[in-house]
Design a protein around this motif. Structure first.
Motif, short mmCIF file in Angstrom:
data_model
loop_
_atom_site.label_atom_id
_atom_site.label_comp_id
_atom_site.label_asym_id
_atom_site.label_seq_id
_atom_site.Cartn_x
_atom_site.Cartn_y
_atom_site.Cartn_z
N UNK A 66 31.78 -23.33 -10.99
CA UNK A 66 31.82 -22.71 -9.68
C UNK A 66 32.91 -23.25 -8.78
N UNK A 67 33.53 -24.33 -9.21
CA UNK A 67 34.57 -24.96 -8.41
C UNK A 67 35.93 -24.34 -8.63
N UNK B 161 40.26 -11.32 -10.84
CA UNK B 161 39.34 -11.49 -9.73
C UNK B 161 38.97 -12.94 -9.46
N UNK B 162 39.28 -13.83 -10.37
CA UNK B 162 38.98 -15.26 -10.19
C UNK B 162 40.24 -16.11 -10.10
N UNK B 163 41.27 -15.76 -10.86
CA UNK B 163 42.51 -16.52 -10.89
C UNK B 163 43.60 -15.74 -10.15
N UNK B 164 44.48 -16.49 -9.49
CA UNK B 164 45.61 -15.88 -8.81
C UNK B 164 46.87 -16.65 -9.16
N UNK B 165 47.88 -15.92 -9.61
CA UNK B 165 49.17 -16.54 -9.91
C UNK B 165 50.12 -16.25 -8.76
N UNK C 120 42.69 -21.21 -9.55
CA UNK C 120 41.55 -20.86 -10.38
C UNK C 120 40.27 -21.09 -9.59
N UNK C 121 39.56 -20.03 -9.34
CA UNK C 121 38.30 -20.10 -8.59
C UNK C 121 37.13 -19.72 -9.49
#
Length: 123
Positions: A15-16, A66-70, A83-84
């Motif tokens: 969750x982190x 939807x969870x990771x952003x580059x 990374x969320x």
């Protein structure tokens, strides 16, 4: 030659979040893509995300959408992977790789690799 150095890995609870960095140096091409891959022991290196060095074109594996952003900071010659909502299945060694001629995805299409940074996710 292009040199790539990853950083930012570590241990995080499920969750982190973590932010990985990929610092690039050496020659670059305007058509280059920086790709992130990840690999767990005994398995092949798998594509995670990619970004065009100048144009901001993005690509993601379905498993991280939807969870990771580059993102990139051209002034710092650095690409980030935010990374969320990390899950245990995200644990791996994360590599950044450069394709000087715009390849996105296949590990075999990369021209240069970093040495990787380990991400561990505890449940």
């Amino acid at each position: 030659q292009v040199q790539l150095v990853e950083s930012g890995g570590g241990l995080v609870q499920a969750g982190g979040s973590l932010r990985l960095s990929c610092a690039a140096s050496g020659r670059t091409f305007s058509s280059a893509f920086i790709n992130w891959f990840r690999q767990v022991p005994g398995k092949e290196r798998r594509f995670v995300a990619a970004i065009n060095w100048t144009g901001g074109s993005l690509a993601y594996a379905d498993s991280v959408k939807g969870r990771f952003t580059i993102s990139r900071d051209n002034a710092k010659n650095t690409v980030y992977l935010q990374m969320n909502s990390l899950q245990p299945e995200d644990a791996a060694v994360y590599y950044c790789a450069a394709s000087l001629f715009g390849v996105v995805g296949p590990a075999g299409g990369m021209d240069y690799w970093g040495k990787g940074t380990l991400v561990t996710v505890s449940s």
